[in-house]
Scaffold this motif. Sequence first.
Motif, PDB file in Angstrom:
ATOM      1  N   THR A 272       7.590 -16.739 -44.654  1.00  0.00           N
ATOM      2  CA  THR A 272       6.179 -16.805 -44.268  1.00  0.00           C
ATOM      3  C   THR A 272       5.942 -18.073 -43.453  1.00  0.00           C
ATOM      4  O   THR A 272       6.446 -19.145 -43.814  1.00  0.00           O
ATOM      5  CB  THR A 272       5.260 -16.815 -45.505  1.00  0.00           C
ATOM      6  OG1 THR A 272       5.523 -15.658 -46.299  1.00  0.00           O
ATOM      7  CG2 THR A 272       3.792 -16.821 -45.096  1.00  0.00           C
ATOM      8  N   VAL A 273       5.177 -17.958 -42.373  1.00  0.00           N
ATOM      9  CA  VAL A 273       4.784 -19.109 -41.558  1.00  0.00           C
ATOM     10  C   VAL A 273       3.304 -19.386 -41.799  1.00  0.00           C
ATOM     11  O   VAL A 273       2.461 -18.476 -41.698  1.00  0.00           O
ATOM     12  CB  VAL A 273       5.030 -18.846 -40.058  1.00  0.00           C
ATOM     13  CG1 VAL A 273       4.504 -20.005 -39.226  1.00  0.00           C
ATOM     14  CG2 VAL A 273       6.511 -18.637 -39.790  1.00  0.00           C
ATOM     15  N   HIS A 274       2.989 -20.637 -42.135  1.00  0.00           N
ATOM     16  CA  HIS A 274       1.607 -21.066 -42.372  1.00  0.00           C
ATOM     17  C   HIS A 274       1.164 -22.031 -41.285  1.00  0.00           C
ATOM     18  O   HIS A 274       1.981 -22.802 -40.754  1.00  0.00           O
ATOM     19  CB  HIS A 274       1.493 -21.780 -43.725  1.00  0.00           C
ATOM     20  CG  HIS A 274       1.871 -20.943 -44.905  1.00  0.00           C
ATOM     21  ND1 HIS A 274       0.941 -20.302 -45.700  1.00  0.00           N
ATOM     22  CD2 HIS A 274       3.088 -20.643 -45.443  1.00  0.00           C
ATOM     23  CE1 HIS A 274       1.561 -19.654 -46.672  1.00  0.00           C
ATOM     24  NE2 HIS A 274       2.862 -19.840 -46.536  1.00  0.00           N
TER      25      HIS A 274
ATOM     26  N   LEU B  36       0.188 -17.207 -40.886  1.00  0.00           N
ATOM     27  CA  LEU B  36       0.272 -16.753 -39.501  1.00  0.00           C
ATOM     28  C   LEU B  36       1.118 -15.486 -39.387  1.00  0.00           C
ATOM     29  O   LEU B  36       0.754 -14.537 -38.700  1.00  0.00           O
ATOM     30  CB  LEU B  36       0.865 -17.851 -38.616  1.00  0.00           C
ATOM     31  CG  LEU B  36       0.042 -19.123 -38.442  1.00  0.00           C
ATOM     32  CD1 LEU B  36       0.803 -20.135 -37.587  1.00  0.00           C
ATOM     33  CD2 LEU B  36      -1.305 -18.807 -37.806  1.00  0.00           C
ATOM     34  N   GLN B  37       2.276 -15.500 -40.052  1.00  0.00           N
ATOM     35  CA  GLN B  37       3.189 -14.363 -40.034  1.00  0.00           C
ATOM     36  C   GLN B  37       3.944 -14.327 -41.353  1.00  0.00           C
ATOM     37  O   GLN B  37       4.228 -15.370 -41.940  1.00  0.00           O
ATOM     38  CB  GLN B  37       4.194 -14.465 -38.885  1.00  0.00           C
ATOM     39  CG  GLN B  37       3.605 -14.389 -37.487  1.00  0.00           C
ATOM     40  CD  GLN B  37       3.401 -12.964 -37.016  1.00  0.00           C
ATOM     41  OE1 GLN B  37       3.980 -12.028 -37.551  1.00  0.00           O
ATOM     42  NE2 GLN B  37       2.576 -12.783 -35.992  1.00  0.00           N
ATOM     43  N   THR B  38       4.271 -13.107 -41.813  1.00  0.00           N
ATOM     44  CA  THR B  38       5.128 -12.964 -42.984  1.00  0.00           C
ATOM     45  C   THR B  38       5.976 -11.713 -42.823  1.00  0.00           C
ATOM     46  O   THR B  38       5.572 -10.768 -42.119  1.00  0.00           O
ATOM     47  CB  THR B  38       4.299 -12.891 -44.279  1.00  0.00           C
ATOM     48  OG1 THR B  38       5.172 -12.964 -45.424  1.00  0.00           O
ATOM     49  CG2 THR B  38       3.485 -11.611 -44.353  1.00  0.00           C
TER      50      THR B  38
ATOM     51  N   PRO C   7      11.657  -7.144 -46.979  1.00  0.00           N
ATOM     52  CA  PRO C   7      12.563  -8.258 -47.267  1.00  0.00           C
ATOM     53  C   PRO C   7      13.776  -8.262 -46.354  1.00  0.00           C
ATOM     54  O   PRO C   7      14.269  -7.211 -45.933  1.00  0.00           O
ATOM     55  CB  PRO C   7      12.958  -8.011 -48.723  1.00  0.00           C
ATOM     56  CG  PRO C   7      12.775  -6.543 -48.935  1.00  0.00           C
ATOM     57  CD  PRO C   7      11.603  -6.162 -48.081  1.00  0.00           C
ATOM     58  N   ILE C   8      14.241  -9.475 -46.031  1.00  0.00           N
ATOM     59  CA  ILE C   8      15.520  -9.663 -45.355  1.00  0.00           C
ATOM     60  C   ILE C   8      16.597  -9.602 -46.421  1.00  0.00           C
ATOM     61  O   ILE C   8      16.484 -10.244 -47.466  1.00  0.00           O
ATOM     62  CB  ILE C   8      15.552 -11.018 -44.640  1.00  0.00           C
ATOM     63  CG1 ILE C   8      14.438 -11.101 -43.592  1.00  0.00           C
ATOM     64  CG2 ILE C   8      16.911 -11.263 -44.007  1.00  0.00           C
ATOM     65  CD1 ILE C   8      14.204 -12.502 -43.084  1.00  0.00           C
TER      66      ILE C   8
ATOM     67  N   ASP D 123      12.751 -15.249 -33.583  1.00  0.00           N
ATOM     68  CA  ASP D 123      13.556 -14.057 -33.864  1.00  0.00           C
ATOM     69  C   ASP D 123      13.107 -13.412 -35.170  1.00  0.00           C
ATOM     70  O   ASP D 123      13.121 -12.180 -35.301  1.00  0.00           O
ATOM     71  CB  ASP D 123      15.036 -14.416 -33.940  1.00  0.00           C
ATOM     72  CG  ASP D 123      15.600 -14.847 -32.601  1.00  0.00           C
ATOM     73  OD1 ASP D 123      15.162 -14.289 -31.584  1.00  0.00           O
ATOM     74  OD2 ASP D 123      16.467 -15.745 -32.575  1.00  0.00           O
ATOM     75  N   TYR D 124      12.733 -14.249 -36.141  1.00  0.00           N
ATOM     76  CA  TYR D 124      12.167 -13.706 -37.374  1.00  0.00           C
ATOM     77  C   TYR D 124      10.823 -13.039 -37.083  1.00  0.00           C
ATOM     78  O   TYR D 124      10.502 -11.999 -37.666  1.00  0.00           O
ATOM     79  CB  TYR D 124      11.956 -14.813 -38.408  1.00  0.00           C
ATOM     80  CG  TYR D 124      13.215 -15.376 -39.025  1.00  0.00           C
ATOM     81  CD1 TYR D 124      13.808 -14.752 -40.112  1.00  0.00           C
ATOM     82  CD2 TYR D 124      13.797 -16.543 -38.525  1.00  0.00           C
ATOM     83  CE1 TYR D 124      14.958 -15.279 -40.695  1.00  0.00           C
ATOM     84  CE2 TYR D 124      14.940 -17.072 -39.100  1.00  0.00           C
ATOM     85  CZ  TYR D 124      15.527 -16.436 -40.187  1.00  0.00           C
ATOM     86  OH  TYR D 124      16.659 -16.958 -40.762  1.00  0.00           O
TER      87      TYR D 124
END
Length: 327
Positions: A253-255, A262-264, A268-269, A283-284
Amino acid sequence: LVVINPMASPASFLLELHHYNTSGVPAATSSGWYLPAGGQVEVDLAAAFSTQYLVDTDYVLLRASAPVAAASQMAADGFLAVLALQPQRDILAADGQTTPVPAPADLFAPQFAVGGGWWTRLALLNADPAAAADVVLTAFYSVGGAPLSTEVTLHLNPGEKKAADVRQLFGLSPGGGILDGWIRARCSRSLVQGAVLFGNDSGAYLSAQPLARTALKRMLFGHIASGPAGSLDYFTGLALLNPSDAQARVWVTVHDPSGAVLQTTSDPIVLAPGQRLSQMITDYFPDLGPTLGGWIEVQADQGLLGYVLFGDTALQFLSAVPPMAVE
């Protein structure tokens, strides 16, 4: 060396210089420094030990009257790498005593790269002043976790440090390309610690990070920079390693700086046992726009190791950021 006193009361500290063959006995001891509450001191080690000839196998032990934070700064051809000092209390007995834990311990370098103009150096230190330690080193491929070479065993006397080029240490032959992977150090004593220093032949990149000791199911990375800002264009890469024997499911997750998501990852990877995944944050998340500031959160159902690399696309700097544990 930069030393910071985060406490509300003054502190003092001194430094001990150890040579690889002094078995834990200091080769020299510096004069002391005073740190006011919230204060900071920068120490030039060459000046502090001006009567000594410093070499790669030396190390410094900091002794303070109260908890302090410290980091070493290493420079080459105008480029700077920063490596946080590793507190011995983190690797002592869980009962709070100062007796080293006699049980074996594993250390990990989540990434190395050799060939194609890249190099990696590995340093190992036996911080136990009383007992020797054996370290069995194995280099693994990034994908699949298969060993890259035969195991290498190093013997460390009490207080001894050894440093080696990873390519020469394991006898790796990357040909004309880049060979990357990860390293496991299986130590007979828990007071062994270490670090990797990596960069490229042109001197454009120089960075360092301590060997990881604990796999985490939740970790935070306190910085992200991706996209243009002024005259620079930044990138952030996230490397994740599953050192376990079980498959791991991972969510990233990007906060933004306020904590908003912002993005999650919606799905799952999946990381197989021994697999390492190293990608740009874009790339994620291909739809992630320019992001300067904020932080990254990683959660998994198995313990992982990881770190973030950020720099600029003009190759003017590179920095490795270790995770903050949230377990």
